[in-house]
Design an enzyme around this catalytic site. Sequence first.
Site, short mmCIF file in Angstrom:
data_model
loop_
_atom_site.label_atom_id
_atom_site.label_comp_id
_atom_site.label_asym_id
_atom_site.label_seq_id
_atom_site.Cartn_x
_atom_site.Cartn_y
_atom_site.Cartn_z
N GLU A 37 1.62 3.28 3.10
CA GLU A 37 2.01 2.74 4.30
C GLU A 37 3.49 2.59 4.20
OE1 GLU A 37 -0.65 -0.83 4.77
OE2 GLU A 37 -2.24 0.62 4.59
N HIS B 264 0.86 -1.06 0.05
CA HIS B 264 -0.05 0.06 -0.11
C HIS B 264 1.10 1.10 -0.13
CE1 HIS B 264 -3.37 -2.50 1.77
NE2 HIS B 264 -3.36 -2.55 0.29
N GLU C 175 1.43 -5.59 10.64
CA GLU C 175 0.94 -4.13 10.71
C GLU C 175 1.88 -3.28 11.92
OE1 GLU C 175 -1.30 -2.96 8.86
OE2 GLU C 175 -2.21 -4.94 8.25
N HIS D 30 2.98 -3.75 6.26
CA HIS D 30 2.02 -2.58 6.31
C HIS D 30 2.02 -1.76 7.60
CE1 HIS D 30 -0.35 -4.38 3.05
NE2 HIS D 30 0.45 -5.17 3.12
#
Length: 458
Positions: free
Chosen positions: A88, A85, A307, A215
């Site tokens: 990110e 992404h 994440e 991410h």
Amino acid sequence: MSELLSVFLHLLLFKLVAPVTFRHHRYDDLVRTLYKVHNECPQITRVYSIGRSVQGRHLYVLEISDYPGFHEPLEPEVKYVGNMHGNEVLGRELLLQLCEFLCEEFRNGNRRVARLVQDTRIHVLPSMNPDGYEVAAAKGPNSSGYLVGRNNANGVDLNRNFPDLNTYIYYNEKYGGPNHHLPLPDNWKSQVEPETQAVIQWMRSFNFVLSANLHGGAVVANYPYDKSLEHRVRGFRSAANSPTPDDKLFQKLAKVYSYAHGWMHQGWNCGDYFPDGITNGASWYSLSKGMQDFNYLHTNCFEITLELSCNKFPGQEELQREWLGNREALIQFLEQVHHGIKGMVLDENYNNLAGAVISVSGINHDVTSGDHGDYFRLLLPGTYIVTATAPGFDPETVSVTVGPGEPILVNFHLKRSMAQASPVKRAPSGGRRVRVKVQPRGARKKEMEVKQPRRGPA
Ligand SMILES: [Zn+2]
């Protein structure tokens, strides 16, 4: 003190205390940094491109190993992917730091790093979505919003762009059928974006064993499956724990990261609570066509999704703290590839057998040997019944006890089957692996493309 000595001492002091530069890297800077690392450590690195983005930017990978460019039998391949992404960005910066760190520490004689480099072939793709990154970076840190730069230049979310193999595996689990290496749809190339196609071809050309996809937008280690069995119930995406047959192993891999991370394991982050700092993907929110499920269902690779920051585009001043919070975790995760069992699959004449299937009783997910006849099967400590099979050969079964440390070497010498004398693929002349055909009836479901996730940074 002579002026010369003073200058010398000043330079020495500067060299000793000069901080590693923590900054955001635009595309040109990223490419320069990868080549800088290569120039500093040419004997253990290689830069290569796996393809181009929609706007023509290269998807560059830095390989770190003692024989860059070559697969050494029994030396596992691992990968890190960042910035899928585009907005990110922390993973992109952490992976560049990791490349510099491994190079510097190798040169400094750090024994742990030297061992990792000697025993492992590491591939780092700092940015899978360089076009999206440029859009986000043009806005700058803290201001890019939730979605600006997330997708590729065609407006597609790359983590919703892989062929959906979950539908097939859920069918096969119920009605029988292959439990690994599910084939791609015939027209898969026309269904995916250039970045996704490049990554799929990359995955198919190396026998990756372990991977993480970095991410941002939360702080948690997320493991497959990402897609729940009941992905949609009456139009709503359902959240339900959707374990793989390797669930305990995936939980352990995720925990290795979260506990080696500065604060992920504490559980409370960004207003969410995840016990131990880990979560099954689908129990958080169900996601179709994601990359980690695809890794597990189409290849030998076990991938988790990390994440890493509440703020998707943190300011430059936060990068050093983030690096220090993630450095040990990034190293420890790579070291996890050296567990379980590994070995060679050979015939009576010691020819390598590629595409042989390695099954572990009680775990409904097989792996296969690579082009060189070597296989890697990550396992938690315990005693297992392991079987190797190849078409035209009698299966061989052994019992093996795996401890918490080094992988156990288990070689198989398969004898040609008397009953059947069908030809078998041999490495390296043959193809990569024996193909299996899956033709589930009635299991084909048309998935709606999810453009904007309800929540969920992955
Ligand atoms: Zn994401």
